[in-house]
Design a protein around this motif. Structure first.
Motif, short mmCIF file in Angstrom:
data_model
loop_
_atom_site.label_atom_id
_atom_site.label_comp_id
_atom_site.label_asym_id
_atom_site.label_seq_id
_atom_site.Cartn_x
_atom_site.Cartn_y
_atom_site.Cartn_z
N THR A 119 -32.93 -4.16 17.45
CA THR A 119 -33.55 -5.47 17.25
C THR A 119 -33.73 -5.83 15.77
N PRO A 120 -34.21 -4.93 14.91
CA PRO A 120 -34.36 -5.32 13.49
C PRO A 120 -33.04 -5.72 12.84
N ILE A 121 -31.98 -5.05 13.20
CA ILE A 121 -30.65 -5.39 12.65
C ILE A 121 -30.25 -6.79 13.11
N ALA A 122 -30.41 -7.04 14.41
CA ALA A 122 -30.03 -8.34 14.97
C ALA A 122 -30.86 -9.47 14.37
N VAL A 123 -32.16 -9.27 14.24
CA VAL A 123 -33.03 -10.32 13.70
C VAL A 123 -32.73 -10.57 12.23
N HIS A 124 -32.50 -9.50 11.48
CA HIS A 124 -32.17 -9.65 10.06
C HIS A 124 -30.88 -10.44 9.89
N LEU A 125 -29.86 -10.12 10.68
CA LEU A 125 -28.61 -10.88 10.61
C LEU A 125 -28.83 -12.33 11.04
N ALA A 126 -29.62 -12.54 12.07
CA ALA A 126 -29.87 -13.90 12.56
C ALA A 126 -30.63 -14.74 11.53
N LEU A 127 -31.48 -14.12 10.76
CA LEU A 127 -32.22 -14.86 9.73
C LEU A 127 -31.28 -15.41 8.65
N GLN A 150 -27.34 2.09 30.38
CA GLN A 150 -28.61 1.48 29.98
C GLN A 150 -28.60 1.17 28.48
N CYS A 151 -28.11 2.10 27.66
CA CYS A 151 -28.06 1.87 26.21
C CYS A 151 -27.26 0.61 25.89
N PHE A 152 -26.11 0.45 26.54
CA PHE A 152 -25.27 -0.70 26.26
C PHE A 152 -25.95 -2.00 26.66
N ILE A 153 -26.52 -2.04 27.85
CA ILE A 153 -27.16 -3.26 28.34
C ILE A 153 -28.38 -3.62 27.49
N VAL A 154 -29.21 -2.64 27.18
CA VAL A 154 -30.40 -2.90 26.37
C VAL A 154 -30.00 -3.35 24.96
N ALA A 155 -29.01 -2.70 24.37
CA ALA A 155 -28.56 -3.08 23.03
C ALA A 155 -27.98 -4.49 23.03
N LEU A 156 -27.20 -4.82 24.04
CA LEU A 156 -26.62 -6.16 24.14
C LEU A 156 -27.73 -7.21 24.23
N ALA A 157 -28.70 -6.97 25.09
CA ALA A 157 -29.82 -7.91 25.23
C ALA A 157 -30.66 -7.96 23.95
N SER A 158 -30.78 -6.83 23.25
CA SER A 158 -31.58 -6.76 22.03
C SER A 158 -30.90 -7.45 20.85
N VAL A 159 -29.64 -7.81 21.01
CA VAL A 159 -28.96 -8.60 19.99
C VAL A 159 -28.95 -10.07 20.38
N VAL A 160 -28.55 -10.35 21.61
CA VAL A 160 -28.36 -11.74 22.03
C VAL A 160 -29.68 -12.53 22.05
N VAL A 161 -30.69 -12.03 22.72
CA VAL A 161 -31.93 -12.80 22.90
C VAL A 161 -32.65 -13.03 21.56
N PRO A 162 -32.92 -12.00 20.75
CA PRO A 162 -33.60 -12.28 19.47
C PRO A 162 -32.77 -13.15 18.53
N THR A 163 -31.44 -13.02 18.57
CA THR A 163 -30.60 -13.85 17.70
C THR A 163 -30.72 -15.32 18.08
N LEU A 164 -30.64 -15.61 19.37
CA LEU A 164 -30.77 -17.01 19.81
C LEU A 164 -32.16 -17.57 19.48
#
Length: 167
Positions: free
Chosen positions: A149-157, A52-66
């Protein structure tokens, strides 16, 4: 980061936490209420939560980044400028698949280690009712999204890659 960026990261994180908690609880309820045996021992619970951790983390990077890349390129939100030399040192982080896998692997390793050493000794998985198990799964989904999510969004910005690119 400007105030608008902080508010954007906060909003994306809150939405991600809610979505991941609801999805985690819904999937756990659907699977385990359908007479699939719940994890009854610590190692089974550890495997289940690790996945679950892996799947949620993967989705929490991909979707907010896109979503963030689309909003930045559309002008809805202003991009963050990276410091000089950032591209040379960490340009490989623009590759979304590599970024998502790396962050998900780290989040999973930390989450499983935390579960194993700090939380699991306090739990008795064999005595879990479906409601306790669903609450645990929802909590894990929300906590992982809160961390990633905050890490992913910050990098995506700060991404310079166009949406149509293969990064």
């Amino acid at each position: 980061m400007r105030r608008e960026h902080v508010l954007y990261v906060t909003l994306e994180t809150t939405i991600g936490m809610a979505i991941n908690a609801i999805l985690s609880m819904g999937l756990a309820y659907a699977m385990f209420e359908a007479r699939v045996p719940m994890p009854a021992d610590s190692s089974a619970l550890l495997r289940d939560i690790g996945t679950q951790c892996f799947i949620v983390a993967l989705a929490s990077v991909v979707v907010p980044t896109l979503l963030t890349r689309r909003r930045c390129h559309g002008g809805t939100i202003q991009t963050l400028e990276r410091r000089p030399g950032w591209e040379r040192r960490a340009g490989w982080l623009d590759n979304l698949l590599l970024r998502a896998l790396l962050i998900a692997a780290c989040a999973t390793a930390i989450g499983v280690a935390l579960l194993y050493w700090a939380i699991l000794p306090q739990l008795a998985p064999a005595r879990f009712t479906i409601s306790v198990f669903v609450a645990l799964k929802g909590t894990v989904g929300a906590v992982v999204a809160f961390a990633v999510t905050p890490i992913a969004v910050h990098l995506a910005l700060g991404d310079a890659a166009p949406i149509g690119s293969h990064t």
